[in-house]
Design a protein around this motif. Sequence first.
Motif, PDB file in Angstrom:
ATOM      1  N   PRO A   9      -1.110  -9.367   4.713  1.00 47.33           N
ATOM      2  CA  PRO A   9      -0.161  -8.279   5.002  1.00 47.33           C
ATOM      3  C   PRO A   9      -0.611  -6.920   4.476  1.00 47.33           C
ATOM      4  O   PRO A   9      -1.272  -6.828   3.452  1.00 47.33           O
ATOM      5  CB  PRO A   9       1.117  -8.732   4.289  1.00 47.33           C
ATOM      6  CG  PRO A   9       0.998 -10.216   4.198  1.00 47.33           C
ATOM      7  CD  PRO A   9      -0.470 -10.500   4.033  1.00 47.33           C
ATOM      8  N   SER A  10      -0.222  -5.874   5.207  1.00 43.34           N
ATOM      9  CA  SER A  10      -0.538  -4.495   4.808  1.00 43.34           C
ATOM     10  C   SER A  10       0.377  -3.551   5.567  1.00 43.34           C
ATOM     11  O   SER A  10       0.678  -3.785   6.737  1.00 43.34           O
ATOM     12  CB  SER A  10      -1.992  -4.178   5.172  1.00 43.34           C
ATOM     13  OG  SER A  10      -2.264  -2.799   5.029  1.00 43.34           O
ATOM     14  N   THR A  11       0.818  -2.495   4.903  1.00 43.03           N
ATOM     15  CA  THR A  11       1.503  -1.400   5.598  1.00 43.03           C
ATOM     16  C   THR A  11       0.628  -0.152   5.538  1.00 43.03           C
ATOM     17  O   THR A  11       0.136   0.336   6.554  1.00 43.03           O
ATOM     18  CB  THR A  11       2.872  -1.112   4.952  1.00 43.03           C
ATOM     19  OG1 THR A  11       3.676  -2.276   5.081  1.00 43.03           O
ATOM     20  CG2 THR A  11       3.566   0.061   5.632  1.00 43.03           C
ATOM     21  N   ARG A  12       0.418   0.375   4.306  1.00 38.59           N
ATOM     22  CA  ARG A  12      -0.299   1.637   4.126  1.00 38.59           C
ATOM     23  C   ARG A  12      -1.709   1.604   4.690  1.00 38.59           C
ATOM     24  O   ARG A  12      -2.112   2.481   5.454  1.00 38.59           O
ATOM     25  CB  ARG A  12      -0.385   1.984   2.629  1.00 38.59           C
ATOM     26  CG  ARG A  12       0.805   2.683   2.056  1.00 38.59           C
ATOM     27  CD  ARG A  12       0.966   2.294   0.611  1.00 38.59           C
ATOM     28  NE  ARG A  12       1.308   0.880   0.584  1.00 38.59           N
ATOM     29  CZ  ARG A  12       2.570   0.442   0.652  1.00 38.59           C
ATOM     30  NH1 ARG A  12       3.555   1.292   0.631  1.00 38.59           N
ATOM     31  NH2 ARG A  12       2.840  -0.840   0.704  1.00 38.59           N
ATOM     32  N   THR A  13      -2.496   0.604   4.297  1.00 34.87           N
ATOM     33  CA  THR A  13      -3.918   0.595   4.657  1.00 34.87           C
ATOM     34  C   THR A  13      -4.085   0.441   6.165  1.00 34.87           C
ATOM     35  O   THR A  13      -4.902   1.124   6.786  1.00 34.87           O
ATOM     36  CB  THR A  13      -4.627  -0.560   3.909  1.00 34.87           C
ATOM     37  OG1 THR A  13      -4.245  -0.501   2.532  1.00 34.87           O
ATOM     38  CG2 THR A  13      -6.120  -0.452   4.023  1.00 34.87           C
TER      39      THR A  13
ATOM     40  N   HIS B  72     -11.016  -2.954  -3.279  1.00 31.93           N
ATOM     41  CA  HIS B  72     -10.253  -2.234  -2.249  1.00 31.93           C
ATOM     42  C   HIS B  72     -10.829  -0.806  -2.273  1.00 31.93           C
ATOM     43  O   HIS B  72     -10.216   0.125  -2.788  1.00 31.93           O
ATOM     44  CB  HIS B  72      -8.773  -2.258  -2.610  1.00 31.93           C
ATOM     45  CG  HIS B  72      -7.844  -1.802  -1.528  1.00 31.93           C
ATOM     46  ND1 HIS B  72      -8.267  -1.161  -0.377  1.00 31.93           N
ATOM     47  CD2 HIS B  72      -6.483  -1.882  -1.424  1.00 31.93           C
ATOM     48  CE1 HIS B  72      -7.209  -0.875   0.371  1.00 31.93           C
ATOM     49  NE2 HIS B  72      -6.127  -1.308  -0.237  1.00 31.93           N
TER      50      HIS B  72
ATOM     51  N   GLN C 183      -8.932   2.427  -1.118  1.00 33.13           N
ATOM     52  CA  GLN C 183      -7.805   2.787  -1.987  1.00 33.13           C
ATOM     53  C   GLN C 183      -8.319   3.557  -3.205  1.00 33.13           C
ATOM     54  O   GLN C 183      -7.766   4.593  -3.583  1.00 33.13           O
ATOM     55  CB  GLN C 183      -7.055   1.525  -2.429  1.00 33.13           C
ATOM     56  CG  GLN C 183      -5.899   1.803  -3.388  1.00 33.13           C
ATOM     57  CD  GLN C 183      -4.747   2.563  -2.742  1.00 33.13           C
ATOM     58  OE1 GLN C 183      -4.316   2.218  -1.652  1.00 33.13           O
ATOM     59  NE2 GLN C 183      -4.240   3.603  -3.414  1.00 33.13           N
TER      60      GLN C 183
ATOM     61  N   PRO D 273      -0.700   2.488  -6.127  1.00 32.51           N
ATOM     62  CA  PRO D 273      -1.269   2.251  -4.787  1.00 32.51           C
ATOM     63  C   PRO D 273      -0.241   1.762  -3.779  1.00 32.51           C
ATOM     64  O   PRO D 273      -0.487   1.823  -2.572  1.00 32.51           O
ATOM     65  CB  PRO D 273      -2.333   1.186  -5.045  1.00 32.51           C
ATOM     66  CG  PRO D 273      -1.879   0.486  -6.296  1.00 32.51           C
ATOM     67  CD  PRO D 273      -1.165   1.518  -7.122  1.00 32.51           C
ATOM     68  N   GLY D 274       0.906   1.274  -4.267  1.00 31.37           N
ATOM     69  CA  GLY D 274       1.903   0.705  -3.385  1.00 31.37           C
ATOM     70  C   GLY D 274       1.473  -0.688  -2.935  1.00 31.37           C
ATOM     71  O   GLY D 274       0.287  -1.013  -2.972  1.00 31.37           O
ATOM     72  N   PRO D 275       2.389  -1.532  -2.498  1.00 27.63           N
ATOM     73  CA  PRO D 275       3.835  -1.310  -2.554  1.00 27.63           C
ATOM     74  C   PRO D 275       4.357  -1.398  -3.998  1.00 27.63           C
ATOM     75  O   PRO D 275       3.826  -2.148  -4.801  1.00 27.63           O
ATOM     76  CB  PRO D 275       4.394  -2.461  -1.699  1.00 27.63           C
ATOM     77  CG  PRO D 275       3.348  -3.531  -1.743  1.00 27.63           C
ATOM     78  CD  PRO D 275       2.033  -2.848  -1.902  1.00 27.63           C
TER      79      PRO D 275
HETATM   80  N1   CP Z   1      -2.205   0.092  -1.170  1.00 31.22           N
HETATM   81  C1   CP Z   1      -2.242  -0.874  -0.233  1.00 31.22           C
HETATM   82  O1   CP Z   1      -3.274  -1.518  -0.020  1.00 31.22           O
HETATM   83  O2   CP Z   1      -1.053  -1.044   0.425  1.00 31.22           O
HETATM   84  P1   CP Z   1      -0.855  -2.057   1.648  1.00 31.22           P
HETATM   85  O3   CP Z   1      -1.006  -3.445   1.098  1.00 31.22           O
HETATM   86  O4   CP Z   1       0.526  -1.769   2.183  1.00 31.22           O
HETATM   87  O5   CP Z   1      -1.938  -1.766   2.644  1.00 31.22           O
END
Ligand code: CP
Length: 313
Positions: A60-64, A142, A145, A269-271
């Motif tokens: 899962p990922s949102t930002r990346t 990562h 990031q 870095p989130g979330p």
């Molecule tokens: N910072 C980061 O990798 O966020 P995601 O997991 O939402 O991509």
Amino acid sequence: MTTTKTKWTKKDLLGLKDLSREEILLILDTAKGFCEISKRPIKKVPALRGRTVVNLFLEPSTRTRVSFELAEKRLSADNLTFSGTSSSSLAKGETLKDMARNIEAMNVDLIVMRHTSSGAPHRLARYLRPGIVNAGDGINEHPTQALLDMFTIREKKKKIEGLKVSFIGDILHSRVARSNIWGLTKLGAEVTVCGPKTLLPVDIESLGVRVTYDVDRAIEGADAITLLRIQLERQKESFFPSLREYMQTFGITRERLERAKRDVIIMHPGPINRGVELADDVADGEYSVILDQVTNGVAVRMAVLYLLSGARS
Ligand code: CP
């Protein structure tokens, strides 16, 4: 601010462990030039026109994921994303190698890959022609990031060399921490890591960082503080008594920030696990640059894709 005359020669971006100080600076300097594009009414340049990028997000990922997709579109690349394993033929037993070879056979130029296993993008990079960008592999690295984190620090502080940067939280499972440690130490920052003893790798000092279990010592004198998420999904055993106790011992509140430098920046870095790594009024307060990190991520990823494609606008 340092600039570099280094030329990019690598096919892949797998981690900051593999990059020289000059290569890191080249990415940061190139990203600076791309920031302005995202502020234009028409957010597009033709740098990657005709190039094809496939985003393979097997975790899962949102930002990346969104950030890479936007970076690709803003560079005019043709792109597509598939997320998760249930919608692909991996669910029918196809190996990652076979899947990647089939994608390669469709003449793609770059593959951006997130995977639960450390080293998965490195394995693909060894036998695939397209460039591979590591978008997070297990607990290993990562790199984009960390690059956007360093870019944000440099934008806010106008330098990285000599700065004190602290990472507080789940260092053991954090690919973000590992990439930042490789990158920041190469650029001359003094890095401190802090967290429960059970969440700090035993050999972490060998990477050139200071270790403390006292959150107040990690805060005092720091120019930038990054809170790292407690990665419950990677924790098969109990590393601390409770989330409440974690917040009391390591969580960043306004009271704790009384000890910080007046111009400290707070990063994540989130979330975010609100109320665990940091309090709401710190996450959303005047020291927080968390959303600047997200904004800068698009420019940094544009720079990475641009350099890897060997494109010239
Ligand atoms: N910072 C980061 O990798 O966020 P995601 O997991 O939402 O991509």
